[in-house]
Design a protein around this motif. Structure first.
Motif, PDB file in Angstrom:
ATOM      1  N   SER A  20      39.259  43.441  43.543  1.00 12.19           N
ATOM      2  CA  SER A  20      38.684  42.793  42.376  1.00 12.19           C
ATOM      3  C   SER A  20      38.615  43.758  41.191  1.00 12.19           C
ATOM      4  CB  SER A  20      37.281  42.277  42.716  1.00 12.19           C
ATOM      5  OG  SER A  20      36.670  41.732  41.584  1.00 12.19           O
ATOM      6  N   HIS A  21      38.280  45.000  41.470  1.00  8.07           N
ATOM      7  CA  HIS A  21      38.200  46.010  40.417  1.00  8.07           C
ATOM      8  C   HIS A  21      39.581  46.254  39.797  1.00  8.07           C
ATOM      9  CE1 HIS A  21      36.621  49.442  38.263  1.00  8.07           C
ATOM     10  NE2 HIS A  21      37.608  50.178  38.733  1.00  8.07           N
ATOM     11  N   ARG A  22      40.597  46.351  40.631  1.00  7.52           N
ATOM     12  CA  ARG A  22      41.958  46.558  40.123  1.00  7.52           C
ATOM     13  C   ARG A  22      42.417  45.377  39.272  1.00  7.52           C
ATOM     14  NH1 ARG A  22      42.962  48.416  45.414  1.00  7.52           N
ATOM     15  NH2 ARG A  22      43.996  46.447  45.885  1.00  7.52           N
ATOM     16  N   VAL A  23      42.107  44.169  39.700  1.00 10.98           N
ATOM     17  CA  VAL A  23      42.481  42.974  38.938  1.00 10.98           C
ATOM     18  C   VAL A  23      41.767  42.981  37.585  1.00 10.98           C
ATOM     19  CG1 VAL A  23      42.280  40.459  38.857  1.00 10.98           C
ATOM     20  CG2 VAL A  23      43.046  41.578  40.942  1.00 10.98           C
ATOM     21  N   ALA A  24      40.491  43.328  37.574  1.00 14.12           N
ATOM     22  CA  ALA A  24      39.734  43.354  36.319  1.00 14.12           C
ATOM     23  C   ALA A  24      40.299  44.415  35.373  1.00 14.12           C
ATOM     24  CB  ALA A  24      38.259  43.627  36.597  1.00 14.12           C
ATOM     25  N   GLN A  25      40.659  45.579  35.899  1.00 18.96           N
ATOM     26  CA  GLN A  25      41.245  46.616  35.049  1.00 18.96           C
ATOM     27  C   GLN A  25      42.584  46.164  34.481  1.00 18.96           C
ATOM     28  OE1 GLN A  25      41.369  50.103  37.571  1.00 18.96           O
ATOM     29  NE2 GLN A  25      39.688  51.020  36.421  1.00 18.96           N
ATOM     30  N   ARG A  26      43.413  45.550  35.318  1.00 15.00           N
ATOM     31  CA  ARG A  26      44.723  45.090  34.855  1.00 15.00           C
ATOM     32  C   ARG A  26      44.577  44.042  33.769  1.00 15.00           C
ATOM     33  NH1 ARG A  26      46.975  43.464  39.595  1.00 15.00           N
ATOM     34  NH2 ARG A  26      46.350  41.322  39.244  1.00 15.00           N
ATOM     35  N   ARG A  27      43.653  43.114  33.950  1.00 16.77           N
ATOM     36  CA  ARG A  27      43.447  42.075  32.935  1.00 16.77           C
ATOM     37  C   ARG A  27      42.890  42.663  31.647  1.00 16.77           C
ATOM     38  NH1 ARG A  27      40.982  37.226  36.715  1.00 16.77           N
ATOM     39  NH2 ARG A  27      42.958  36.727  37.740  1.00 16.77           N
ATOM     40  N   GLY A  28      42.007  43.641  31.766  1.00 15.67           N
ATOM     41  CA  GLY A  28      41.472  44.300  30.574  1.00 15.67           C
ATOM     42  C   GLY A  28      42.549  45.022  29.797  1.00 15.67           C
TER      43      GLY A  28
END
Length: 59
Positions: A20-28
């Motif tokens: 989830s953290h990786r997905v949030a960073q990628r989207r940011g």
């Protein structure tokens, strides 16, 4: 749904948190890239602040 999460093993919860953290960073980063590509214009300066001139006291 939350009750199901309580029954999951901790290692699986940690793996889901990392994902989830990786997905949030990628989207940011994607949002930031789109914002920069749009050509962020500088913020226009507002009207000049009012200048007050004090008048001497009169008797």
């Amino acid at each position: 749904m939350i009750a199901v999460l309580h029954w999951l093993p901790r290692w699986l919860l940690r793996a889901l948190d990392r994902w989830s953290h990786r997905v949030a960073q990628r989207r940011g980063l994607e949002r930031q890239r789109r914002w920069l590509a749009r050509g962020a214009k500088p913020v226009a300066a507002g009207p000049a602040p009012a200048v007050y001139h004090l008048k001497p006291w009169r008797d």
